[in-house]
Design an enzyme around this catalytic site. Structure first.
Site, PDB file in Angstrom:
ATOM      1  N   LYS A 166       9.456   1.745  -1.174  1.00 56.52           N
ATOM      2  CA  LYS A 166       9.468   1.634  -0.359  1.00 56.52           C
ATOM      3  C   LYS A 166       7.994   1.048   0.415  1.00 56.52           C
ATOM      4  CE  LYS A 166       7.521   4.953   3.075  1.00 56.52           C
ATOM      5  NZ  LYS A 166       6.814   6.321   2.679  1.00 56.52           N
ATOM      6  N   LYS A 234      -2.781   1.314   5.158  1.00 54.89           N
ATOM      7  CA  LYS A 234      -2.697   1.900   3.584  1.00 54.89           C
ATOM      8  C   LYS A 234      -1.322   1.541   2.984  1.00 54.89           C
ATOM      9  CE  LYS A 234      -0.895   5.928   1.766  1.00 54.89           C
ATOM     10  NZ  LYS A 234       0.254   5.850   1.180  1.00 54.89           N
TER      11      LYS A 234
END
Length: 287
Positions: A166, A234
């Site tokens: 990811k 983030k």
């Protein structure tokens, strides 16, 4: 029928939980904001007023939360999943968090790290790409659940592997959005018909899903969040940390991470990550 406790009913989690209900699963959902729970109940799910209530009778618990500390708190906290869920429960964490946190959680509970890609529309359509880390037998046991929310579901390795894949996904997506943003501002500066340009670019080697899904809204300066800048900021922090740990150079990724950080620092963290176009236009003196 599998009993599922679903924690986190936001932009991604809400549609995912609703699709599980449509697929015939018994789903009890919890979210810190009650309005999201009420919306889920309207979609046919069961609402819970706490994590404990959501997971008390669950065979599987799915979490879709913003960041690593949120997952650690919800799963490992004194009033969290492990404190209330039945023994042997399978945790499927669809959040995007640090790989080492996923590995640590897998050391405490039977778990899969299963972050997703595809944005809000993919969550609504049930066509998400899901990259799954964890034990092969747990992956097989979760197939029906994962395929109710995803179109591409792949086991990529041991615990933490899903989060590593990811991270690579988020690096590619951010870089592509930035290049699309630069191209659109470039086209606008030359007075080109951007709609026509997007059509022809999409049909050639430059074609990509950012052009297909986001370019038209970017041109219109419509940045309603499908995936927020603050979350991609983030995620790029996760990429940078994991790259340093592995000794891998990501020079272009570092630049994009700084641009995303600047956009977030300007107060645009709540916008869609396609708002990178806004920053490019500002840097070009065109906005």
């Amino acid at each position: 029928m599998t009993r599922i406790g679903f924690i986190g009913l936001g932009i991604m989690g809400g549609p995912m939980a609703a699709n599980l209900v449509k697929a015939g699963f018994e789903v009890t959902g919890y979210n810190r904001g009650r309005s999201k729970v009420d919306k889920f109940v309207e979609a046919g799910g069961r609402g819970a007023s706490s994590v404990g209530e959501a997971v008390r009778d669950a065979e599987v618990v799915i979490t879709m939360l913003p960041d690593s500390p949120d997952v650690e708190s919800v799963v490992l906290g004194d009033d969290g999943v492990l404190a209330h869920a039945p023994e042997g429960v399978l945790l499927i964490d669809c959040s995007t968090i640090r790989p080492e946190v996923s590995r640590a959680i897998a050391g405490r509970v039977r778990a899969l790290d299963a972050p997703v890609s595809g944005g809000e529309q993919g969550a609504i359509d049930g066509t998400l790409s899901i990259m799954v880390g964890g034990a092969a037998e747990d992956f097989q046991a979760a197939q029906n659940i994962l395929r109710a929310v995803g179109g591409t579901v792949v086991h990529v390795g041991a615990a933490g592997s899903g989060q590593t894949v990811k991270a690579a996904n988020q690096l590619i997506v951010a870089g592509t959005i930035e290049l699309v943003a630069e191209s659109l501002v470039f086209l606008e500066a030359h007075g080109v018909d951007t709609e026509a340009a997007i059509e022809v670019l999409s049909g050639g080697l430059a074609g990509n899903r950012i052009l297909d899904r986001k370019a038209a809204a970017m041109v219109r300066r419509e940045f309603t969040p499908g995936f927020r800048v603050e979350l991609h900021h983030k995620d790029l922090g996760i990429v940078q940390a994991a790259a340093r740990e592995a000794g891998v150079a990501t020079p272009l990724g570092a630049v994009v991470a700084q641009l995303m950080a600047a956009l977030n620092a300007q107060g645009d963290g709540g916008l869609d990550h396609g708002a990178l176009l806004k920053l490019v236009a500002q840097l070009s003196g065109r906005e």
